[in-house]
Design a protein around this motif. Structure first.
Motif, mmCIF file in Angstrom:
data_model
loop_
_atom_site.group_PDB
_atom_site.id
_atom_site.type_symbol
_atom_site.label_atom_id
_atom_site.label_comp_id
_atom_site.label_asym_id
_atom_site.label_seq_id
_atom_site.Cartn_x
_atom_site.Cartn_y
_atom_site.Cartn_z
ATOM 1 N N UNK A 1 -56.440 -1.092 -72.568
ATOM 2 C CA UNK A 1 -57.811 -1.605 -72.561
ATOM 3 C C UNK A 1 -58.796 -0.531 -73.000
ATOM 4 N N UNK A 2 -58.426 0.725 -72.763
ATOM 5 C CA UNK A 2 -59.289 1.847 -73.119
ATOM 6 C C UNK A 2 -59.966 2.434 -71.904
ATOM 7 N N UNK A 3 -59.989 3.759 -71.828
ATOM 8 C CA UNK A 3 -60.566 4.403 -70.664
ATOM 9 C C UNK A 3 -60.975 5.832 -70.989
ATOM 10 N N UNK A 4 -61.544 6.488 -69.993
ATOM 11 C CA UNK A 4 -61.956 7.889 -70.090
ATOM 12 C C UNK A 4 -60.851 8.763 -69.511
ATOM 13 N N UNK A 5 -60.292 9.652 -70.345
ATOM 14 C CA UNK A 5 -59.273 10.600 -69.894
ATOM 15 C C UNK A 5 -59.752 12.008 -70.229
ATOM 16 N N UNK A 6 -60.262 12.744 -69.244
ATOM 17 C CA UNK A 6 -60.655 14.134 -69.523
ATOM 18 C C UNK A 6 -59.444 15.039 -69.656
ATOM 19 N N UNK A 7 -59.567 16.032 -70.519
ATOM 20 C CA UNK A 7 -58.560 17.072 -70.631
ATOM 21 C C UNK A 7 -58.838 18.098 -69.526
ATOM 22 N N UNK A 8 -57.962 18.152 -68.553
ATOM 23 C CA UNK A 8 -58.169 18.911 -67.319
ATOM 24 C C UNK A 8 -58.264 20.410 -67.602
ATOM 25 N N UNK A 9 -59.292 21.041 -67.066
ATOM 26 C CA UNK A 9 -59.460 22.489 -67.180
ATOM 27 C C UNK A 9 -58.658 23.207 -66.101
ATOM 28 N N UNK A 10 -58.683 24.541 -66.147
ATOM 29 C CA UNK A 10 -57.881 25.376 -65.249
ATOM 30 C C UNK A 10 -58.788 26.325 -64.480
ATOM 31 N N UNK B 1 -51.611 8.953 -66.244
ATOM 32 C CA UNK B 1 -51.437 10.391 -66.169
ATOM 33 C C UNK B 1 -50.669 10.894 -67.386
ATOM 34 N N UNK B 2 -51.279 11.841 -68.097
ATOM 35 C CA UNK B 2 -50.726 12.395 -69.331
ATOM 36 C C UNK B 2 -50.413 13.873 -69.113
ATOM 37 N N UNK B 3 -49.235 14.291 -69.541
ATOM 38 C CA UNK B 3 -48.852 15.703 -69.465
ATOM 39 C C UNK B 3 -48.752 16.276 -70.872
ATOM 40 N N UNK B 4 -49.322 17.441 -71.089
ATOM 41 C CA UNK B 4 -49.197 18.105 -72.370
ATOM 42 C C UNK B 4 -47.787 18.631 -72.569
ATOM 43 N N UNK B 5 -47.241 18.391 -73.763
ATOM 44 C CA UNK B 5 -45.919 18.902 -74.131
ATOM 45 C C UNK B 5 -46.097 19.807 -75.340
ATOM 46 N N UNK B 6 -45.548 21.007 -75.289
ATOM 47 C CA UNK B 6 -45.751 21.979 -76.373
ATOM 48 C C UNK B 6 -44.462 22.729 -76.655
ATOM 49 N N UNK B 7 -44.518 23.528 -77.729
ATOM 50 C CA UNK B 7 -43.387 24.383 -78.067
ATOM 51 C C UNK B 7 -42.385 23.714 -78.982
ATOM 52 N N UNK B 8 -41.328 24.463 -79.295
ATOM 53 C CA UNK B 8 -40.244 23.913 -80.099
ATOM 54 C C UNK B 8 -39.458 22.905 -79.272
ATOM 55 N N UNK B 9 -38.475 22.279 -79.877
ATOM 56 C CA UNK B 9 -37.870 21.092 -79.278
ATOM 57 C C UNK B 9 -37.309 21.344 -77.883
ATOM 58 N N UNK B 10 -36.577 22.432 -77.698
ATOM 59 C CA UNK B 10 -35.982 22.667 -76.380
ATOM 60 C C UNK B 10 -37.049 22.805 -75.302
ATOM 61 N N UNK B 11 -38.138 23.513 -75.601
ATOM 62 C CA UNK B 11 -39.220 23.668 -74.635
ATOM 63 C C UNK B 11 -39.906 22.337 -74.373
ATOM 64 N N UNK B 12 -40.219 21.600 -75.439
ATOM 65 C CA UNK B 12 -40.899 20.317 -75.276
ATOM 66 C C UNK B 12 -40.070 19.355 -74.432
ATOM 67 N N UNK C 1 -52.659 20.459 -71.190
ATOM 68 C CA UNK C 1 -53.042 20.323 -72.592
ATOM 69 C C UNK C 1 -53.839 21.555 -73.021
ATOM 70 N N UNK C 2 -54.426 21.517 -74.219
ATOM 71 C CA UNK C 2 -55.135 22.681 -74.741
ATOM 72 C C UNK C 2 -56.213 23.174 -73.775
ATOM 73 N N UNK C 3 -56.987 22.252 -73.190
ATOM 74 C CA UNK C 3 -58.070 22.652 -72.288
ATOM 75 C C UNK C 3 -57.544 23.296 -71.017
ATOM 76 N N UNK C 4 -56.314 22.955 -70.622
ATOM 77 C CA UNK C 4 -55.699 23.579 -69.454
ATOM 78 C C UNK C 4 -55.146 24.955 -69.792
ATOM 79 N N UNK C 5 -55.184 25.292 -71.076
ATOM 80 C CA UNK C 5 -54.712 26.558 -71.656
ATOM 81 C C UNK C 5 -53.192 26.531 -71.837
ATOM 82 N N UNK C 6 -52.787 26.593 -73.085
ATOM 83 C CA UNK C 6 -51.363 26.585 -73.407
ATOM 84 C C UNK C 6 -50.630 27.749 -72.742
#
Length: 355
Positions: A16-25, A95-106, A57-62
């Motif tokens: 439907x669409x909503x507000x999802x802030x990128x959580x800071x640290x 709830x969204x979790x940031x996934x980063x890095x090469x395949x094994x890390x992701x 995610x990026x705002x939470x600092x990689x």
């Protein structure tokens, strides 16, 4: 884990669409996790009326990965969501979790997020610079084999890759993709994503979210109509997953509702359109556009410090902070656009969030 197994109300809220802030640290003066203020920040977002959170995610600092904070930060956010009763009562939260890095890390991060109860992983491709399109797609397929994923078109200024319409078509054909965050800060490349989703005939399955912090209002107001197989097809960006919404979040929720109501009624007035450049002006100060986004995280921290949610603006990288003139720019936009800031809301509730 497949998107079809998600709770119906949670999936419906995303689509439907909503507000999802990128959580800071929140960090203390020793650059260690400030658990009390991190929890308070999550409570702030929930009381502001968000429909989800993006953590890690990026705002939470990689750099939370190298610091051993990835799981603790995701776990703390999920626990706070489960324990806190927001103003106005409980509602479905995506709830969204940031996934980063090469395949094994992701894949390891996806397993962690899935086991903690996150609904989707926001998949960054920044670590795969130089990979072919086919290699990128295989990476995405592997992550989608663990949990539902949200695509992420990250702007090149902060490490993103150029991703073609062909890539987005192939990406959208992956069955366990349920959303895409478009944040190239580029109108042409945003259109590439939309056209790729249409080419894959995935517009009913994939929810489009803006991450273009420089174009928030118009992204949410605009109907995107293209000719596909000889027929006009219209899609909309239904919500936002934004670093900009990590601050002044109560007003962001109010603005989102106003935009959605106007779009549904097809009654868009000049006053609403006028907010677009005002918000972009605020974002230029927050994200430190004058210095190529170097102070983008510290700028958001500074707003929370001034409001009392953060004790300081410390980042994991000791070299990361406000750029010259950025504090003055933040003061200017704060004073110029009082209707876009939520200081009164924070002052009223800060004590209970910090308890």
């Amino acid at each position: 884990m497949h998107w079809a197994t998600l709770p119906d109300d949670t999936l419906a809220a995303l689509r439907a669409g909503t507000v999802i802030p990128a959580h800071l640290l929140a960090l203390d003066a020793n650059r260690a996790l400030d658990t009390r203020r991190q929890q308070a920040l999550t409570r702030y977002y929930l009381d502001a009326g968000v429909g989800g959170l993006a953590v890690g995610v990026h705002s939470t600092q990689f750099a939370i990965r190298e610091s051993g904070l990835y799981r603790p930060v995701l776990e703390l956010a999920m626990r706070t969501v489960q324990d806190w009763t927001p103003l106005g009562g409980r509602r479905p939260l995506f709830m969204v979790a940031g996934l980063a890095g090469k395949t094994s890390q992701a894949l390891n991060e996806a397993r962690t997020a899935r086991d903690l109860g996150y609904h989707a992983g926001l998949l960054s491709l920044a670590a795969l610079s130089g990979a072919s399109e086919t290699e990128l797609i295989e990476h995405c397929r592997a992550a989608a084999g663990v949990m539902p994923i949200m695509g992420f078109y990250l702007q090149p200024a902060v490490g993103g890759l150029f991703l073609s319409e062909s890539f987005w078509q192939r990406f959208s054909e992956i069955d366990n993709v349920l959303a895409i965050k478009m944040a190239p800060f580029n109108r042409y490349r945003t259109l590439d994503v939309v056209r790729g989703v249409l080419a894959a005939k995935a517009q009913e399955r994939i929810a489009l979210y803006t991450g273009n912090d420089d174009h928030i209002v118009l992204d949410l107001l605009t109907p995107y109509t293209f000719v596909h197989e000889g027929q006009p097809v219209t899609v909309r960006i239904c919500g936002g997953l934004l670093g900009h919404w990590s601050v002044w979040t109560e007003r962001a929720v109010q603005l989102f509702q106003r935009i959605r109501n106007a779009a549904r009624a097809q009654q868009i007035d000049a006053a609403l359109l006028a907010l677009d450049p005002q918000i972009t002006d605020c974002n230029a100060a927050l994200f430190d556009v004058a210095h190529d986004f170097r102070g983008c995280i510290a700028g958001c921290h500074e707003i929370l410090r001034r409001q009392g949610l953060f004790e300081g603006i410390w980042c994991l990288d000791p070299h990361e902070g406000l750029s010259p003139g950025q504090a003055q720019a933040l003061t200017r936009v704060h004073n110029d656009y009082p209707h876009l800031v939520d200081d009164a809301f924070v002052t009223k509730n800060l004590g209970r969030w910090l308890t």
